[in-house]
Design a protein around this motif. Sequence first.
Motif, PDB file in Angstrom:
ATOM      1  N   ARG A   1       0.656  -1.420   0.091  1.00  0.00           N
ATOM      2  CA  ARG A   1      -0.121  -0.052  -0.032  1.00  0.00           C
ATOM      3  C   ARG A   1       0.754   0.958   0.094  1.00  0.00           C
ATOM      4  NH1 ARG A   1      -3.693  -3.014   3.080  1.00  0.00           N
ATOM      5  NH2 ARG A   1      -2.794  -2.439   4.921  1.00  0.00           N
ATOM      6  N   MET A   2       1.798   1.321   0.852  1.00  0.00           N
ATOM      7  CA  MET A   2       2.794   2.316   0.716  1.00  0.00           C
ATOM      8  C   MET A   2       3.511   2.714  -0.425  1.00  0.00           C
ATOM      9  SD  MET A   2       4.637   1.739   4.432  1.00  0.00           S
ATOM     10  CE  MET A   2       5.739   2.998   4.289  1.00  0.00           C
TER      11      MET A   2
ATOM     12  N   ARG B   1       2.666   1.690  -3.422  1.00  0.00           N
ATOM     13  CA  ARG B   1       1.758   2.153  -4.618  1.00  0.00           C
ATOM     14  C   ARG B   1       1.514   3.639  -4.628  1.00  0.00           C
ATOM     15  NH1 ARG B   1      -1.543  -2.079  -3.143  1.00  0.00           N
ATOM     16  NH2 ARG B   1      -3.022  -0.748  -1.891  1.00  0.00           N
ATOM     17  N   ASN B   2       1.719   4.339  -3.405  1.00  0.00           N
ATOM     18  CA  ASN B   2       1.859   5.735  -3.284  1.00  0.00           C
ATOM     19  C   ASN B   2       2.994   6.523  -3.688  1.00  0.00           C
ATOM     20  OD1 ASN B   2      -1.134   5.862  -2.627  1.00  0.00           O
ATOM     21  ND2 ASN B   2      -0.347   5.286  -0.574  1.00  0.00           N
ATOM     22  N   THR B   3       4.114   5.729  -3.915  1.00  0.00           N
ATOM     23  CA  THR B   3       5.364   6.296  -4.159  1.00  0.00           C
ATOM     24  C   THR B   3       5.372   6.797  -5.850  1.00  0.00           C
ATOM     25  OG1 THR B   3       7.737   6.299  -3.940  1.00  0.00           O
ATOM     26  CG2 THR B   3       6.518   4.399  -4.593  1.00  0.00           C
ATOM     27  N   LYS B   4       6.049   7.815  -5.931  1.00  0.00           N
ATOM     28  CA  LYS B   4       6.259   7.814  -7.667  1.00  0.00           C
ATOM     29  C   LYS B   4       7.633   7.109  -8.020  1.00  0.00           C
ATOM     30  CE  LYS B   4       4.028  12.495  -7.205  1.00  0.00           C
ATOM     31  NZ  LYS B   4       4.555  13.993  -7.525  1.00  0.00           N
TER      32      LYS B   4
END
Length: 443
Positions: free
Chosen positions: A106-107, A109-112
Amino acid sequence: MSKPIVAIVGRPNVGKSTLFNQIGKRRVSIVDDMPGVTRDRIYMDAEWLNHTFTMIDTGGIEFEDDDHILKSMRQQALVAMEEADVIVFVVDGRAGLTTADEEVGRMLRNTKKPVILAVNKIDSPQLEAGVYEFYSLGLGEPMGIAASNSLGLGDLLDAVVAAFPENDGEDKEEDEISIAVIGRPNVGKSSIVNALIGENRVIVSNVPGTTRDAIDTHFVSDNIKFMLIDTAGMRRKGKIDEAIERYSVMRSLRAVDRADVVLMVINAEEGITEQDKKIAGYAHESGKGVIIVVNKWDVFPDKDDKSTLRFTEDLRDEIGFLQYAPVLYTSALTGQRIHRITELVKYVADQQSMRIQTSVLNELIRDAVSVNPPPSHRGKQLKIFFMTQADIQPPKFIIFVNDPELMHFSYLRFLENRLRESFGFEGTPLKLIVRGRKEEEDY
């Protein structure tokens, strides 16, 4: 130019360190394995398809609360998200998808940042179907690998290097000396940077550097241009959690890559830690100039006229591979010896750029051989034909001999010591390369 950083993240026992070490076994490692450099690595310089990069084993980054595995995983993933160029998320194909995997997924997935999902321990056809379970993490196509026997390792590295960002242009001017200030939290890095800038007064510019939003400070001292690489994070307070700031080894490694000279700052009251040694080892292996700055010397207890001597001897024992690094005792708070930092940086930069004529080097070789004849093995004598300097920053010397296998590392160290005794080379590592040459060959 800064090398891309690849961070390996994942929960314990999924094979992160096995993958990390297997890459080294497959000889993509280009780390200089000199005696005295710590073997307990959290980083490794590697090369694949003509791409050089630094791999970080986040399992080797120290966290205070080892009992809370999920918390530690979150911290490691945050570090990777903040500092790495590419993240390799390792999961266990035999154990299947876990709650901890889903949390980190989940973490990520939010990174670029690019994330490569490596499903480890897939070492038989029967296990290949288990790879598909990890599609649910939403991180793209999972790659089945078996780190223990290198299955899928080439495809994984292909994906890693394909995800590297394009190199930014370097902001460093040609005649400018770049300085990285590294060390643990609370050793006084920010205070030293502020003291240097405040003392020199002449700030040329504050412009974004090539490392994300870090700020490189350009200034002039005694008509010499310097660039301070911001590793202290003093302009980034509040942007990342304090725990992540505390353990962001990656930022230090990236700064070392971009520097000419590294200031290794340690707290006089606490001395040097294992983490310090690892970063110092990286600077040494990268061929950077190194100055050890012992800060907060004003509050060192029970000082006498032999305190600096004893402290320096202890340092040499702790980090034997940095015998060549000058040690400076400072106090950023009182300004004690801060003015000497730029003088010493300029001196070390000059030492790194020193060139010695081949004729002079060969005179040194003749003298060294007469004092201490080369070793022999099984009746075969090492013969040294000549030495020449091939490069600077760091100084690199090629020694031509009859048989490179006869060159024992202790004799190579003897020749290095003779070079330092004769020419100085203070503050810089030396690279000595041994090559074979038949006696009848002409150079």
